[in-house]
Motif scaffolding. Structure first.
Motif, PDB file in Angstrom:
ATOM      1  N   ALA A  67     -29.732  12.127   1.404  1.00  9.93           N
ATOM      2  CA  ALA A  67     -30.618  11.054   0.945  1.00  9.93           C
ATOM      3  C   ALA A  67     -29.811   9.900   0.364  1.00  9.93           C
ATOM      4  O   ALA A  67     -30.136   8.724   0.583  1.00  9.93           O
ATOM      5  N   VAL A  68     -28.755  10.222  -0.364  1.00 12.32           N
ATOM      6  CA  VAL A  68     -27.912   9.185  -0.957  1.00 12.32           C
ATOM      7  C   VAL A  68     -27.166   8.425   0.140  1.00 12.32           C
ATOM      8  O   VAL A  68     -27.069   7.190   0.102  1.00 12.32           O
ATOM      9  N   ILE A  69     -26.665   9.148   1.135  1.00 13.14           N
ATOM     10  CA  ILE A  69     -25.955   8.504   2.244  1.00 13.14           C
ATOM     11  C   ILE A  69     -26.879   7.525   2.962  1.00 13.14           C
ATOM     12  O   ILE A  69     -26.507   6.382   3.260  1.00 13.14           O
ATOM     13  N   THR A  70     -28.097   7.957   3.247  1.00 14.76           N
ATOM     14  CA  THR A  70     -29.060   7.104   3.936  1.00 14.76           C
ATOM     15  C   THR A  70     -29.437   5.890   3.094  1.00 14.76           C
ATOM     16  O   THR A  70     -29.525   4.772   3.600  1.00 14.76           O
ATOM     17  N   ALA A  71     -29.668   6.098   1.806  1.00 13.96           N
ATOM     18  CA  ALA A  71     -30.070   4.997   0.925  1.00 13.96           C
ATOM     19  C   ALA A  71     -28.961   3.957   0.790  1.00 13.96           C
ATOM     20  O   ALA A  71     -29.246   2.768   0.684  1.00 13.96           O
ATOM     21  N   ARG A  72     -27.710   4.377   0.838  1.00 10.23           N
ATOM     22  CA  ARG A  72     -26.603   3.430   0.734  1.00 10.23           C
ATOM     23  C   ARG A  72     -26.480   2.552   1.968  1.00 10.23           C
ATOM     24  O   ARG A  72     -25.918   1.466   1.910  1.00 10.23           O
ATOM     25  N   LYS A  73     -26.992   3.021   3.095  1.00  9.70           N
ATOM     26  CA  LYS A  73     -26.896   2.255   4.337  1.00  9.70           C
ATOM     27  C   LYS A  73     -27.952   1.156   4.429  1.00  9.70           C
ATOM     28  O   LYS A  73     -27.854   0.273   5.271  1.00  9.70           O
ATOM     29  N   ILE A  74     -28.954   1.192   3.569  1.00 10.50           N
ATOM     30  CA  ILE A  74     -30.037   0.213   3.614  1.00 10.50           C
ATOM     31  C   ILE A  74     -29.537  -1.121   3.060  1.00 10.50           C
ATOM     32  O   ILE A  74     -29.042  -1.191   1.935  1.00 10.50           O
ATOM     33  N   LYS A  75     -29.698  -2.166   3.850  1.00 13.04           N
ATOM     34  CA  LYS A  75     -29.214  -3.498   3.446  1.00 13.04           C
ATOM     35  C   LYS A  75     -30.330  -4.384   2.903  1.00 13.04           C
ATOM     36  O   LYS A  75     -30.083  -5.293   2.144  1.00 13.04           O
TER      37      LYS A  75
END
Length: 106
Positions: A67-75
Motif C-alpha cells: 500500500a505504501v509503495i502504491t501510494a508513493r507512486k501517485i503524483k
C-alpha cells in the motif's frame, strides 16, 4: 521462585507499558494523541526511542508494504488526498519522520 513478570498476564503487561509510556509523554504527544490518534502517536514515540539500526530496519519494513509503495507512486495531489487511506498516509509520514530522525542520529 517465579519472576513477577512471569506471573503477570500479557494483557496486563501491555496495559502497564501503555500507561507508563503516557506518563513520560510530552504535552505535544498528548495533543498529537487527540488529533492523530493513539496508534500514530505510539508509533511516533517508538520511533523516537529507536537506535540507528532499528530505524533502518523499520524504514525497510514499512517501505516493503504494498500500500505504501502504491501510494508513493501517485503524483496527483487531489487523487492522493481523496483516495488514499489515512493509515497509509500516516505510515508515509512516519517513514519520513524515521528517515529524518536517522539523519539526526548520524
Amino acid at each position: 521462585m517465579t519472576k513477577i513478570s512471569d506471573s503477570i498476564s500479557l494483557e496486563l503487561r501491555r496495559e502497564l507499558f501503555s500507561v507508563s509510556r503516557w506518563n513520560d509523554a510530552s504535552p505535544l504527544d498528548l495533543i498529537r494523541k487527540k488529533v492523530k490518534g493513539t496508534e500514530y502517536t505510539e508509533e511516533l514515540m517508538e520511533i523516537r526511542m529507536m537506535s540507528k539500526y532499528e530505524l533502518i530496519r523499520y524504514i525497510k519494513k514499512v517501505n516493503t508494504n504494498k500500500a505504501v509503495i502504491t501510494a508513493r507512486k501517485i503524483k496527483d495531489n487531489h487523487w492522493y488526498r481523496n483516495n488514499v487511506d489515512s493509515k497509509v498516509k500516516a505510515k508515509i509520514e512516519l517513514i519520513s519522520y524515521a528517515y529524518n530522525r536517522l539523519h539526526t542520529l548520524k
